[in-house]
Motif scaffolding. Structure first.
Motif, PDB file in Angstrom:
ATOM      1  N   GLU A 100      -0.191   2.386  -3.526  1.00 38.29           N
ATOM      2  CA  GLU A 100      -0.244   1.235  -2.620  1.00 38.29           C
ATOM      3  C   GLU A 100      -1.680   0.768  -2.379  1.00 38.29           C
ATOM      4  O   GLU A 100      -1.910  -0.246  -1.738  1.00 38.29           O
ATOM      5  CB  GLU A 100       0.375   1.584  -1.267  1.00 38.29           C
ATOM      6  CG  GLU A 100       1.769   2.144  -1.331  1.00 38.29           C
ATOM      7  CD  GLU A 100       2.786   1.081  -1.687  1.00 38.29           C
ATOM      8  OE1 GLU A 100       2.466  -0.094  -1.552  1.00 38.29           O
ATOM      9  OE2 GLU A 100       3.880   1.456  -2.131  1.00 38.29           O
ATOM     10  N   ASN A 131      -4.181  -3.106  -4.532  1.00 39.36           N
ATOM     11  CA  ASN A 131      -4.504  -4.444  -4.048  1.00 39.36           C
ATOM     12  C   ASN A 131      -4.318  -4.535  -2.540  1.00 39.36           C
ATOM     13  O   ASN A 131      -3.917  -5.562  -2.023  1.00 39.36           O
ATOM     14  CB  ASN A 131      -3.611  -5.474  -4.732  1.00 39.36           C
ATOM     15  CG  ASN A 131      -3.841  -5.519  -6.221  1.00 39.36           C
ATOM     16  OD1 ASN A 131      -4.959  -5.314  -6.673  1.00 39.36           O
ATOM     17  ND2 ASN A 131      -2.790  -5.767  -6.978  1.00 39.36           N
ATOM     18  N   ASP A 132      -4.585  -3.442  -1.827  1.00 35.20           N
ATOM     19  CA  ASP A 132      -4.308  -3.392  -0.387  1.00 35.20           C
ATOM     20  C   ASP A 132      -2.826  -3.633  -0.111  1.00 35.20           C
ATOM     21  O   ASP A 132      -2.468  -4.275   0.879  1.00 35.20           O
ATOM     22  CB  ASP A 132      -5.131  -4.441   0.379  1.00 35.20           C
ATOM     23  CG  ASP A 132      -6.578  -4.018   0.515  1.00 35.20           C
ATOM     24  OD1 ASP A 132      -6.883  -2.885   0.126  1.00 35.20           O
ATOM     25  OD2 ASP A 132      -7.387  -4.827   0.999  1.00 35.20           O
ATOM     26  N   CYS A 133      -1.972  -3.126  -0.987  1.00 39.12           N
ATOM     27  CA  CYS A 133      -0.537  -3.347  -0.785  1.00 39.12           C
ATOM     28  C   CYS A 133      -0.037  -2.618   0.455  1.00 39.12           C
ATOM     29  O   CYS A 133       0.901  -3.071   1.106  1.00 39.12           O
ATOM     30  CB  CYS A 133       0.246  -2.859  -1.995  1.00 39.12           C
ATOM     31  SG  CYS A 133      -0.013  -3.899  -3.421  1.00 39.12           S
ATOM     32  N   ASP A 151      -1.436  -2.378   3.302  1.00 37.30           N
ATOM     33  CA  ASP A 151      -1.584  -3.297   4.437  1.00 37.30           C
ATOM     34  C   ASP A 151      -0.452  -4.309   4.456  1.00 37.30           C
ATOM     35  O   ASP A 151       0.107  -4.609   5.507  1.00 37.30           O
ATOM     36  CB  ASP A 151      -2.924  -4.032   4.348  1.00 37.30           C
ATOM     37  CG  ASP A 151      -4.075  -3.153   4.820  1.00 37.30           C
ATOM     38  OD1 ASP A 151      -3.784  -2.042   5.297  1.00 37.30           O
ATOM     39  OD2 ASP A 151      -5.226  -3.579   4.696  1.00 37.30           O
ATOM     40  N   ALA A 152      -0.130  -4.849   3.273  1.00 37.27           N
ATOM     41  CA  ALA A 152       0.936  -5.849   3.213  1.00 37.27           C
ATOM     42  C   ALA A 152       2.251  -5.245   3.690  1.00 37.27           C
ATOM     43  O   ALA A 152       3.025  -5.895   4.404  1.00 37.27           O
ATOM     44  CB  ALA A 152       1.072  -6.384   1.790  1.00 37.27           C
ATOM     45  N   LEU A 153       2.519  -3.982   3.328  1.00 35.33           N
ATOM     46  CA  LEU A 153       3.769  -3.338   3.745  1.00 35.33           C
ATOM     47  C   LEU A 153       3.765  -3.053   5.236  1.00 35.33           C
ATOM     48  O   LEU A 153       4.759  -3.287   5.932  1.00 35.33           O
ATOM     49  CB  LEU A 153       3.970  -2.024   2.982  1.00 35.33           C
ATOM     50  CG  LEU A 153       4.367  -2.118   1.521  1.00 35.33           C
ATOM     51  CD1 LEU A 153       4.691  -0.735   0.988  1.00 35.33           C
ATOM     52  CD2 LEU A 153       5.562  -3.028   1.339  1.00 35.33           C
TER      53      LEU A 153
END
Lengths: 232, 51, 228, 226
Positions: free
Chosen positions: D77, D80-82, D84-86
């Motif tokens: 995760e 790409n800073d995923c 944070d998105a989650l």
């Protein structure tokens, strides 16, 4: 109604206060540009509003609810430093995934619609890994706007975007503002940000040095605020 | 048996006290290091604020 | 002032322990089956009592930190864990020396012993995790979560003698057995030594907490310097 | 209902990206095979000896190979800073955790199901004499490994020495479950049932699963929100 109400907010890293006595409200439909140097606390403040971080003292109400309430988060769109999409999934899979996580009634059509809007419909089935920088940025915009958020939190949105992505972001931002959405963005790119901004806030070493409607002086001279309230 | 029994008892007590002493010594060492760090950071801050 | 009180309490604990040692060595008779070596238990059992108390307090303090996010709870947790580890080592070493005489071996993979060792390793992991995180708030938060998980191993260690047939002796203290398995005079001595060790541990925790506060101050000054 | 849907979405997302790249699955399976082969040089595998240590050997293999999968769980995760998105999405931390844990659970079970027949062939061992009980023990113990591993994967995801810290933290924490799993697996592979004395290990496994799952579900939100 206030979209965002922040009351006496403090955020510490250890004993060091990264944010102190932050107090402001943003009404629905406003576009607030947060200015300030690196390390002034812009990102920290946006992360707290986005529910990615928690303050030690004070209160944050977004549409009258706590920042971590699921209903609040469903109403927020976040665009941070990273693009927030998965390299090993395709563009459509990424958008479908976030559509499902935001519990959209029809994730598939929302995803397709946004791919169309961002000009990525032709590469919908390609893996994000193969995308160019600009395409990735446009996909990130699609991801953040997918669920029609009523509050947008953008951290340095214009930094390092290519021209097409800047144009896209500006047009979807305009659209969102016309719809009545609220926007809070931190930025260095004063010129791009001053266009949509109705209000500005200036953070200086963790304090909100200025908050109010955008002064007229800033349109012609974006650096005016820094000289008047900041460290010059 | 009894002599060894007795010696080991002393070993046991000695070990317990030794461990405590070592821990206290480590605390003292850390105290010194922290004081030194605090002084150096304070000095640095003063220097910076002057300039 | 605070320092003086601490030193005074430390001195009292030291004197108390010395006096207890005197009574244990000269005042109490040898035990019928074990001879002189059983006296180690006056350090072994109170040592474990101290360490379990320390880990319990660390766990409670960690929960409070997660609720209130006040750094003082984190300071208390790290201080108690560290002192707890010191007493765990004392428990392991004294136990091992006792086992050398009674069982003829230094160590055996008996459930009680194994879990005591695991507990020690787990709490050392807690200190390692703290070192690996630079940002104080994240460090405090993640360490608190780990500390809560770690307490499970303390519970297992404590209950191991009831759950398995262990080579390690079963419960002797009357609050677990209902009395009868230990001479009241010896038990009272054991508790006296436990009280003295707890006092000593409290002093050590207080000293360690002050150091942690200094450490936080250093960190915050560094950030301050960085921000200028 | 929404909670379950979100959990499933996260789990499927993880499985899909894993099956697409097969990064950790390939690494974990090859690692498991290598240990199994190497171990045959360490001892002279006579049938009786192997039967004695089969549970221990297998669970060491599972635990070591599993760490490779668990390590990637939250690390994937980061890209790409995923993460944070989650976390910024309306998915509750518990759903995020359970989704990721279920994906890891499936991956670990795959590694185990691949390793078992290889173990059987390399060491001439019939391991299917108590298939149902063995499956139950695998299911319980793998969940224990998964829960601890996933929570600590989240806890260590931002560390400098992530790859080093995760194993040092999870193995001691897993020992109760691993001990139980080793003991029971040895018995079951030898074809014996679980004697009255050994039910304590089953109870320990179940208790471990229940306690640590509830702890993890309660605390994961705190871990994820900085």
């Amino acid at each position: 109604m206030n979209a965002v109400a922040v009351e006496d907010l403090w955020k510490y890293y250890g004993d060091f206060p990264a944010l102190r006595e932050i107090q402001f409200t943003v009404s629905s439909g406003q576009c607030l540009a947060l200015l300030g140097r690196n390390g002034a606390g812009k990102t920290t403040l946006l992360r707290i509003l986005a529910g990615l971080s928690r303050q030690q003292r004070g209160q944050v109400r977004i549409f009258g609810r706590d920042a971590r309430h699921p209903a609040t988060r469903a109403a927020i769109g976040v665009l941070g430093h990273g693009i927030g999409v998965y390299d090993e999934l395709s563009a459509i899979e990424n958008l479908r995934l976030f559509g499902r996580l935001y519990d959209l009634p029809n994730p598939e059509s929302a995803a397709k619609q946004w791919l169309e809007r961002t000009g990525l419909a032709g590469v919908a089935a390609s893996l994000v890994r193969e995308f160019s920088r600009g395409m990735r940025q446009r996909l990130a915009v699609a991801r953040a706007f997918l669920h029609q958020p009523s509050l947008l939190l953008l951290d340095e949105p214009f930094t390092s975007l290519d021209d097409r992505a800047v144009a896209l972001l500006q047009s979807v931002l305009q659209e969102a503002l016309q719809r009545g959405s609220t926007v809070i963005m931190s930025t260095h790119q004063l010129r791009e940000a001053m266009e949509p901004a109705t209000h500005v806030g200036l953070l200086n070493r963790g304090r909100l040095a200025f908050h109010g409607p955008r002064p007229e002086e800033m349109l012609g001279d974006p650096g005016w605020l820094y000289r008047a309230y900041g460290e010059g | 048996m009894d002599e060894r029994n007795f010696t080991y008892m002393f070993f046991g007590f000695a070990a317990a006290w030794l461990i405590l002493a070592l821990y206290v010594l480590s605390l003292v060492a850390r105290e010194k290091r922290l004081r030194r760090e605090l002084d150096s950071v304070r000095n640095m801050l003063e220097q910076r604020e002057r300039t | 002032m605070r320092e003086r009180i601490l030193y005074a309490l430390g001195a009292i604990a030291g004197l108390w322990l010395a006096r207890n040692l005197y009574v244990i060595l000269l005042g109490l008779p040898d035990e019928a089956a074990q001879g002189a070596i059983y006296r180690i238990l006056f350090f072994h059992v109170p040592g474990w009592i101290t360490c379990f108390t320390a880990f319990l307090l660390a766990g409670i303090s960690s929960i409070l930190y997660l609720i209130k996010s006040d750094p003082r709870y984190d300071t208390f947790a790290v201080a108690t864990v560290e002192v707890g580890i010191a007493f765990t080592v004392i428990g392991l070493v004294t136990g091992s020396i006792w086992a050398r005489i009674i069982w003829g071996i230094w160590w055996t993979w008996d459930p009680r012993l194994t879990w005591a060792l695991i507990t020690c390793i787990i709490y050392m992991g807690y200190l390692m995790l703290r070192r690996a995180i630079d940002e104080p708030t994240t460090r405090a938060k993640n360490a608190a979560v780990l500390c809560i998980f770690s307490f499970a191993s303390v519970v297992i260690t404590y209950k191991a003698i009831d759950w398995w047939r262990t080579q390690h002796p079963g419960a002797v203290l009357s609050f677990r057995t209902g009395g009868g398995s230990i001479d009241p005079l010896m038990e009272s001595m054991l508790f006296q030594n436990a009280a003295a060790l707890l006092l000593l541990a409290a002093v050590l925790v207080a000293v360690r907490m002050r150091q942690e506060e200094i450490g936080r101050e250093v960190e915050s000054l560094r950030r301050h310097a960085h921000a200028i | 209902m929404l909670f379950l849907r979100q959990t499933a979405t996260i789990a499927l997302k993880d499985l899909r990206s894993e099956f697409r790249t097969k990064e950790s699955l390939n690494a974990a399976i090859s690692f498991a095979v290598v240990i199994l082969v190497l171990f045959s040089f360490a001892v002279d595998p006579t049938a009786d000896q192997i039967r004695e240590i089969s549970g221990g050997l297998l669970w060491l293999v599972f635990a070591f190979a599993g760490a490779l999968i668990l390590n990637r769980s939250f690390a994937r995760e980061l890209g790409n800073d995923c993460l944070d998105a989650l976390v910024a999405s309306p998915v509750p931390g518990a759903a995020l955790f359970l989704g990721k844990a279920s994906a890891n659970y499936v991956l670990l079970l795959i590694v185990e199901l691949v390793s078992l027949p290889i173990f059987g062939v390399l060491y001439n061992m019939r391991w299917t004499r108590q298939p149902l009980m063995l499956a139950a023990v695998l299911a319980l113990a793998t969940w224990a490994v998964t829960v601890i591993g996933t929570v600590f994967s989240a806890l260590t995801v931002n560390l400098r020495l992530r790859e080093l810290m995760l194993p040092t933290l999870i193995y001691p924490m897993m020992i109760p479950a691993l001990m139980a799993a080793m003991r029971l697996t040895t018995l079951l592979i030898a074809g014996e049932g679980i004697a009255a004395d050994d039910w304590i290990w089953v109870r320990l496994l179940i208790g471990f699963d229940v306690i640590f799952t509830s702890l993890a579900v309660t605390l994961v939100e705190v871990v994820l929100v900085g």
